[in-house]
Motif scaffolding. Structure first.
Motif, PDB file in Angstrom:
ATOM      1  N   ARG A 111       0.834  -1.215   0.000  1.00  0.00           N
ATOM      2  CA  ARG A 111       0.000   0.000   0.000  1.00  0.00           C
ATOM      3  C   ARG A 111       0.862   1.256   0.000  1.00  0.00           C
ATOM      4  O   ARG A 111       0.561   2.225  -0.685  1.00  0.00           O
ATOM      5  CB  ARG A 111      -0.931   0.011   1.211  1.00  0.00           C
ATOM      6  N   MET A 112       1.945   1.246   0.775  1.00  0.00           N
ATOM      7  CA  MET A 112       2.823   2.406   0.796  1.00  0.00           C
ATOM      8  C   MET A 112       3.557   2.579  -0.535  1.00  0.00           C
ATOM      9  O   MET A 112       3.879   3.690  -0.932  1.00  0.00           O
ATOM     10  CB  MET A 112       3.824   2.312   1.962  1.00  0.00           C
ATOM     11  N   VAL A 120       1.139   4.529  -2.477  1.00  0.00           N
ATOM     12  CA  VAL A 120       1.111   5.917  -1.992  1.00  0.00           C
ATOM     13  C   VAL A 120       2.288   6.691  -2.583  1.00  0.00           C
ATOM     14  O   VAL A 120       2.118   7.792  -3.121  1.00  0.00           O
ATOM     15  CB  VAL A 120       1.148   5.969  -0.446  1.00  0.00           C
ATOM     16  N   ARG A 173       1.788   7.516  -6.168  1.00  0.00           N
ATOM     17  CA  ARG A 173       0.858   8.642  -6.359  1.00  0.00           C
ATOM     18  C   ARG A 173       1.530   9.979  -6.056  1.00  0.00           C
ATOM     19  O   ARG A 173       1.122  11.005  -6.591  1.00  0.00           O
ATOM     20  CB  ARG A 173      -0.368   8.474  -5.476  1.00  0.00           C
ATOM     21  N   GLY A 211       8.461   3.450  -2.277  1.00  0.00           N
ATOM     22  CA  GLY A 211       7.492   3.401  -1.191  1.00  0.00           C
ATOM     23  C   GLY A 211       7.564   2.101  -0.415  1.00  0.00           C
ATOM     24  O   GLY A 211       7.456   2.083   0.809  1.00  0.00           O
TER      25      GLY A 211
END
Length: 166
Positions: free
Chosen positions: A17-18, A21, A24, A32
């Protein structure tokens, strides 16, 4: 020596998930993922070989991303008794990275000033767009130091985490 690190499924999900992030935010997914893993791994400092194995990416990719994160002030090399590079997260890394990013906005002001010198008063719509954009960047540059100081004040005033949870 063989290293076998078992990453818990939920930890792996956090790392992934990071990665999204950071992607993005303009970085790479590996950047990330590496930063996320360094935030939660034990011990908190890892070699390039360990990081590559834990993240399932090449040592070359980890080395490249580690250099970028180190240059951004988000991670640092941890001292070791041998020549092996070990990395760990640096406190305040996001604030430093934000400062670096906002420094680029100062350069945008020069470009927008040049644009305003090129576009004459006889083109009011174009000038209005340039002026609004310039004012936005100028406002942001003026406010960023205040924003970062408010963050530091907030961080320093917050009780330790264990006190907040009780």
């Amino acid at each position: 020596m063989t290293r076998l690190t078992l990453v818990e499924p939920r930890e792996s999900e956090f790392v992934d998930r990071m990665g999204l992030v950071m992607e993005r935010l303009g970085g790479t997914r590996t950047m990330g993922r590496l930063y996320a893993w360094l935030m939660i791994c034990d011990p908190p400092h890892q070699s390039l070989t360990d990081l590559a194995a834990d993240l399932g990416v090449s040592k070359t990719a980890v080395s490249t991303v580690a250099r970028q994160l180190e240059a951004a002030g988000m991670i640092e090399r941890a001292p070791t008794p041998n020549r092996e590079h070990r990395y760990r997260v640096v406190g305040g890394g996001w604030a430093h990275a934000l400062r670096v990013q906002f420094a680029g906005l100062r350069q945008s002001l020069d470009a927008l000033d040049f644009g305003l010198s090129v576009i004459g008063e006889d083109r009011p719509e174009q000038r209005a767009r340039l002026e609004e954009t310039r004012e936005f960047f100028a406002f942001t540059v003026r406010d960023v130091e205040g924003f970062l100081q408010r963050w530091l004040d907030h961080r320093d005033a917050a009780p330790p985490r264990e006190e907040r949870e009780t």
